[in-house]
Scaffold this motif. Structure first.
Motif: not given
Length: 490
Positions: A381-397
């Motif tokens: 659940a943690f990995v899913g939350s991280m990859q869905t909401f944070l990982n891509v969004a950080v790089w795009v921002t």
């Protein structure tokens, strides 16, 4: 801001002449092939950073590693990546994107061989540093190559394929570890087999890059206009290739008049200094979610939760699968969901997951049959939350928030600190687990994630739906930090 094909669209500081529409044809297949070849760099990035997850346990026994030297082996790649992220970008500016990726593939190959045949801890660290230089270069050069080769209409989806390949590489490492560990686990040197698999995509990347073109943007920037047109004719409709080359040449000419800001100029301006701290803060917060403690030490965590060696290797595939699913969802929602809301949801979920992992490990003592499965579910659940909401969004921002004249410095500094944080976490995580166990580590992560949540709510501005020019004006005047502007959602 979306732009309809055939309409004027913003490039650099103004509106350029209309380009012919992006139609179908053989050029689309060629573009897809080139992108697939380049993103093998992302796959190698993902595999090399995650294969240590399963290889570390038998390596510790064979090489006689302590908790600290175990951390050194893991983090040496990450310290190398911090250097590679900075030097790779500069090298690609001087030599070209294609030549930089070819060199990077050679580092992947020879670094892997050094690791596979390493007789002791010291040689292993040398091999891991070589791999780290390649990983760091991949994190900067491959996205730039894809962005410069892609037509503006599909730049987001084409560039996003690299992030998808990173998590595919991570999943591949988990699968290889599980198969090799369970089939040949009783033999010595099984970790060498796990590490050796990376040589195959490294050879594929090198051979593939020999057959793909240089970035047209780099060619024009270095005075090779006719070569750039020929490259664009491979990946664009013919009536569009020369028009787009002229547009790039015009933009390159305008950008050449701009003087990049050095670190003194940035630090002396309160608003530029503040946006730099926002970029660094996002990079640090992303790493301190603890995601890479799962990617690097997932098997050890699952063994402490109660799984045996073989089962831990197999169930460790589950976080890799959910990472791929989460990255796919993130790419689909990136253009339709507020960046700030994405961060707030993401850090809220990771904080809750860390708290539940800590509580679960307290309430379910070692030996309870539910303990390993509950912790596995919460880790997934943690990995899913991280990859869905944070990982891509950080790089795009990170790619959006910096003004043009400090973009290279701001992005380079943020990525360097991101990798440095990653390296320090990789270095000391085994020692932390030895000292405080799963419970203490994840309660600590929960506190850090809560602080990150406060940071994004109070400091990180919204960037979706605003042109880069609008963001640049808002950053340089400080208006982007006004509460009503920061909180607004396009």
């Amino acid at each position: 801001m979306s732009t309809t094909p055939g309409q004027p669209h913003p490039v650099g500081g103004g509106v350029q002449t209309a380009l012919p529409p992006l139609t179908g044809g053989p050029h689309r297949k060629r573009l897809g092939t080139v992108a697939l070849v380049a993103t093998f760099g992302g796959l190698l990035f993902g595999y090399d950073t995650s294969v240590i997850n399963g290889a570390l346990e038998p390596m510790v026994v064979e090489l006689g590693l302590t908790a600290f030297t175990e951390g050194v082996v893991t983090s040496s790649l990450l310290f190398g990546a911090a250097v590679g992220a900075v030097s790779g970008g500069r090298l690609s500016d001087a030599w070209g994107r294609r030549k930089a990726i070819l060199l990077m593939s050679a580092f992947f190959f020879f670094g892997a061989l050094v690791c596979v045949f390493s007789p002791n801890f010291e040689v292993m660290v040398v091999g891991r540093v070589l791999l780290g230089l390649a990983v760091g270069a991949a994190s900067t050069v491959v996205p730039v190559y894809l962005a410069e080769l892609a037509p503006y209409e599909i730049r987001g989806s084409l560039s996003g394929r690299n992030e998808m390949m990173i998590v595919v590489g991570q999943l591949a490492a988990f699968v290889v570890n599980a198969v090799v560990g369970n089939v040949w686990g009783e033999y010595g040197g099984v970790w060498r087999i796990m590490l050796a698999f990376v040589t195959l995509p490294a050879v594929a990347l090198f051979a593939g890059m020999l057959r793909v073109p240089e970035s047209p943007r780099w060619l024009i920037d270095h005075g090779h206009f006719d070569e750039a047109v020929e490259v664009l004719r491979q990946v664009r409709p013919h009536d569009r290739a020369e028009a787009e080359a002229r547009q790039i040449a015009g933009l390159t000419h305008e950008e050449s008049k701009r003087e990049d800001l050095d670190w003194r100029s940035v630090l002396s301006n309160r608003w530029l200094r503040r946006i730099l701290l926002v970029g660094i803060g996002l990079g640090v917060a992303q790493q301190l979610t603890g995601i890479n403690s799962i990617m690097y030490y997932g098997q050890a965590i699952l063994k402490e939760a109660g799984f045996d060696d073989g089962t831990a290797l197999v169930v460790n595939i589950a976080p890799g699968v959910i990472a791929v699913v989460g990255a796919f969802i993130a790419l689909r929602m990136m253009d339709s969901f507020s960046r700030r809301k994405t961060f707030i949801v993401g850090f809220t979920l990771t904080t809750v997951c860390h708290l539940l992992i800590g509580i679960g490990s307290l309430l379910l003592p070692v030996g309870n049959p539910l303990r390993p499965w509950v912790i596995l579910f919460l880790v997934v659940a943690f990995v899913g939350s991280m990859q869905t909401f944070l990982n891509v969004a950080v790089w795009v921002t990170l790619s959006e928030i910096f003004p043009l004249r400090m973009r290279a410095f701001g992005m380079g500094t943020s990525v360097f600190v991101l990798w440095l944080t990653n390296a320090l976490l990789g270095l000391y995580f085994p020692t932390l687990v030895s000292a405080v166990g799963i419970t203490g580590c994840f309660f600590g992560f929960a506190v850090i994630n809560l602080l990150a949540l406060v940071f994004v709510r109070t400091q990180v501005p919204e960037t979706r739906g605003r042109t880069l020019e609008e963001l640049e004006e808002a950053v340089t005047t400080g208006r982007v930090f006004d509460r009503e502007v920061r909180d607004s959602t396009a």
